[in-house]
Design a protein around this motif. Structure first.
Motif, PDB file in Angstrom:
ATOM      1  N   SER A   1       0.993  -1.285  -0.079  1.00 51.11           N
ATOM      2  CA  SER A   1      -0.045   0.112   0.010  1.00 51.11           C
ATOM      3  C   SER A   1       1.025   1.264   0.118  1.00 51.11           C
ATOM      4  CB  SER A   1      -1.082   0.101   1.326  1.00 51.11           C
ATOM      5  OG  SER A   1      -0.264  -0.227   2.441  1.00 51.11           O
TER       6      SER A   1
ATOM      7  N   ASN B   1      -2.541   5.987  11.910  1.00 49.95           N
ATOM      8  CA  ASN B   1      -1.399   5.517  12.284  1.00 49.95           C
ATOM      9  C   ASN B   1      -0.728   6.896  12.599  1.00 49.95           C
ATOM     10  OD1 ASN B   1       1.340   5.032  12.600  1.00 49.95           O
ATOM     11  ND2 ASN B   1       1.766   4.118  10.804  1.00 49.95           N
TER      12      ASN B   1
ATOM     13  N   ASP C   1      -6.345   5.921   3.719  1.00 49.96           N
ATOM     14  CA  ASP C   1      -5.726   4.742   4.011  1.00 49.96           C
ATOM     15  C   ASP C   1      -6.452   3.929   5.004  1.00 49.96           C
ATOM     16  OD1 ASP C   1      -3.777   2.905   5.043  1.00 49.96           O
ATOM     17  OD2 ASP C   1      -2.062   4.166   4.659  1.00 49.96           O
TER      18      ASP C   1
ATOM     19  N   SER D   1      -4.587  -3.071   2.454  1.00 49.83           N
ATOM     20  CA  SER D   1      -3.336  -3.969   2.472  1.00 49.83           C
ATOM     21  C   SER D   1      -3.703  -5.097   2.977  1.00 49.83           C
ATOM     22  CB  SER D   1      -2.284  -3.060   3.026  1.00 49.83           C
ATOM     23  OG  SER D   1      -1.243  -3.929   2.879  1.00 49.83           O
TER      24      SER D   1
ATOM     25  N   SER E   1      -1.172  -6.213   4.638  1.00 46.29           N
ATOM     26  CA  SER E   1       0.219  -6.244   5.543  1.00 46.29           C
ATOM     27  C   SER E   1      -0.106  -6.188   6.768  1.00 46.29           C
ATOM     28  CB  SER E   1       1.236  -4.832   4.991  1.00 46.29           C
ATOM     29  OG  SER E   1       1.719  -5.164   4.031  1.00 46.29           O
ATOM     30  N   LYS E   2      -1.253  -5.343   7.121  1.00 51.17           N
ATOM     31  CA  LYS E   2      -1.175  -5.028   8.663  1.00 51.17           C
ATOM     32  C   LYS E   2      -2.455  -5.881   8.988  1.00 51.17           C
ATOM     33  CE  LYS E   2       1.408  -1.788   8.001  1.00 51.17           C
ATOM     34  NZ  LYS E   2       2.860  -1.566   8.105  1.00 51.17           N
TER      35      LYS E   2
ATOM     36  N   ARG F   1       3.738  -8.380  -0.188  1.00 53.04           N
ATOM     37  CA  ARG F   1       3.557  -6.978  -0.743  1.00 53.04           C
ATOM     38  C   ARG F   1       2.297  -6.960  -1.532  1.00 53.04           C
ATOM     39  NH1 ARG F   1       4.850  -4.453   1.959  1.00 53.04           N
ATOM     40  NH2 ARG F   1       5.093  -2.721   0.896  1.00 53.04           N
TER      41      ARG F   1
HETATM   42  C1  LIG Z   1      -0.783   3.669   7.609  1.00 52.27           C
HETATM   43  C2  LIG Z   1       0.043   2.898   6.712  1.00 52.27           C
HETATM   44  N1  LIG Z   1      -0.296   2.898   5.664  1.00 52.27           N
HETATM   45  C3  LIG Z   1       0.443   1.884   4.637  1.00 52.27           C
HETATM   46  C4  LIG Z   1       1.596   1.323   4.984  1.00 52.27           C
HETATM   47  C5  LIG Z   1       2.317   0.487   4.239  1.00 52.27           C
HETATM   48  O1  LIG Z   1       2.265  -0.901   4.271  1.00 52.27           O
HETATM   49  P1  LIG Z   1       2.251  -1.812   3.171  1.00 52.27           P
HETATM   50  O2  LIG Z   1       3.302  -1.055   1.907  1.00 52.27           O
HETATM   51  O3  LIG Z   1       2.950  -2.980   3.718  1.00 52.27           O
HETATM   52  O4  LIG Z   1       1.113  -2.415   2.287  1.00 52.27           O
HETATM   53  C6  LIG Z   1       1.827   1.245   6.578  1.00 52.27           C
HETATM   54  C7  LIG Z   1       3.178   0.642   6.844  1.00 52.27           C
HETATM   55  O5  LIG Z   1       3.620   0.709   7.889  1.00 52.27           O
HETATM   56  C8  LIG Z   1       1.230   2.102   7.536  1.00 52.27           C
HETATM   57  O6  LIG Z   1       1.464   2.243   8.513  1.00 52.27           O
END
Ligand SMILES: Cc1ncc(COP(=O)(O)O)c(C=O)c1O
Length: 398
Positions: free
Chosen positions: A103, A178, A206, A237, A239-240, A248
């Motif tokens: 993301s 965040n 986001d 994403s 990822s989180k 990715r």
């Molecule tokens: C708020 C936020 N958005 C996006 C990302 C990017 O995540 P990724 O590129 O792994 O999807 C992060 C990563 O720390 C994040 O904290």
């Protein structure tokens, strides 16, 4: 060297130099506990077996070809189902979704088509540092809108109104936020929607932390509010929410009119996302029960961290509303740089300084509370408590 520097866009020259290699080596050598970057369970294994099986199957089947630049069709279809059931968003998988290689790339791809030099972008601050950096890199002007602790870090629409000008083009935000972990309320988002329509703005939002929300708090997707679908790009994403950082695999969602541009530029900017990682993400989305297990761990951790930090003289924090982060106010003790250094040297813990998150971030530190195993986590909380309590006493804070 200096000549080549002169040729580089100042927006890039001004980015802080980061020596990643030395940082990682020093952290490992000094035995510093990594609580700074947002990778849950790092460095421990946390991949559900059905997800790794799906990746292996894709590889065994010879999954060495590109998918389309917009991503695998089955994955987009599965995402469309999830968007409908979780976000209340009805998106066409062929024309309103794009898979991105993470993301961070997704954010860039979502923002870039809108921003030309001099455009102003309202960013609730503190915010994810990339939001400020991306706008500067694109020649835009990030305009911070303060999030105040006294308001539980919910934005005040009057603060948006007082900063809007004829150059304002976008509101760029992270929900849940965040670093503050705030889940923006329905009331605030409805006010924002009204404001965005009134000033004819675009929203890039986001939502990468959207599936770790506590205390049955309502989570509202901005794009699902009346009048927002036409002017909102949402960035997601795996990822989180699913702790699949290394895969990715992420995705952007927007109406066909906006997505048209992201689809058209995908081959130039994104290429295509890794094929076998997309197969793994598909398996994870189809069976995501493990996310609840992760959330149970995050929930216990946030309560333990909240109690520990609030028992330290001169330190306080709000209970995290979402994510696996905690945002801790240390302003009575010193600057975030000073206290991060103290923690690194004496408690052997790496935290992120608040100044990373915009001009209203100073005075706090962000900790990732999901980065260590249970025993290590308890040990590290104790080390933080001893170090900061000792420091507070030295300063006469009781
Ligand atoms: C708020 C936020 N958005 C996006 C990302 C990017 O995540 P990724 O590129 O792994 O999807 C992060 C990563 O720390 C994040 O904290």
């Amino acid at each position: 060297m200096s000549t080549i520097r002169n040729k580089i866009d100042p927006a890039f020259n001004d980015l802080p130099d980061v020596d990643y290699a030395s940082y990682v080596r020093a952290t490992q050598k000094e035995g510093v506990a990594p609580m700074s970057w947002a990778d849950a369970f790092y460095p421990d294994p946390c991949l559900p077996s059905h997800v790794s099986d799906a990746v292996k199957e894709a590889l065994d089947a010879g999954g060495n070809h590109y998918t389309m630049p917009i991503g695998d069709q089955e994955l987009r279809q599965e995402i469309a189902k999830k968007l409908l059931s979780y976000n209340g968003i009805e998106a066409n998988p062929d024309t309103e979704i794009i898979i991105t290689p993470g993301s961070d790339t997704g954010l860039y791809h979502a923002i870039r088509p809108f921003i030309v030099a001099g455009d102003e972008v309202l960013i609730p601050d503190p915010s994810y540092s990339n939001n400020f950096a991306n706008i500067k890199i694109m020649g835009g002007i990030p305009v911070s809108v303060p999030l105040k602790e006294a308001n539980n870090f919910q934005f005040d629409i009057a603060d948006m109104e007082s900063r809007v000008t004829e150059k304002t083009k976008m509101v760029l935000m992270t929900n849940p936020n965040n670093p503050t972990t705030t889940v923006f309320s329905r009331q605030k988002l409805e006010q924002l929607a009204e404001f965005v329509i009134k000033h004819d703005l675009v929203v890039v939002i986001d939502q990468v932390f959207e599936s770790s929300i506590f205390d049955d708090r309502e989570f509202v997707s901005m794009a699902a509010l009346p009048g927002m679908w036409e002017r909102c790009v949402t960035v997601f994403s795996t990822s989180k929410s699913m702790s699949l950082c290394g895969f990715r695999v992420a995705y952007n969602v927007a109406c066909a009119e906006i997505m048209r541009v992201m689809h058209a530029s995908a081959v130039y900017i994104l290429g295509a996302t890794n094929t076998f990682a997309q197969a793994g993400a598909l398996a994870a989305l189809r069976n995501d029960d493990f996310v609840e297990d992760y959330n149970r761990i995050f929930d216990l951790r946030r309560k333990a961290a909240y109690d520990t930090f609030n028992a330290i003289p001169g330190v306080h924090c709000l209970m995290p509303e979402a994510t696996f982060l905690i945002w801790v106010n240390i302003s009575e003790l010193g600057t975030s740089g000073e206290i991060a250094k103290l923690l690194r040297e004496h408690a052997k813990v790496a935290a992120t300084t608040g100044s990373n998150y915009g001009k209203y971030g100073e005075g706090s530190l962000r900790f990732n509370i999901a980065q260590l195993d249970e025993t290590k986590f308890e040990e590290v909380l104790e080390q933080i408590s001893v170090t900061l309590t000792g420091y507070a006493r030295e300063k006469g804070i009781l």
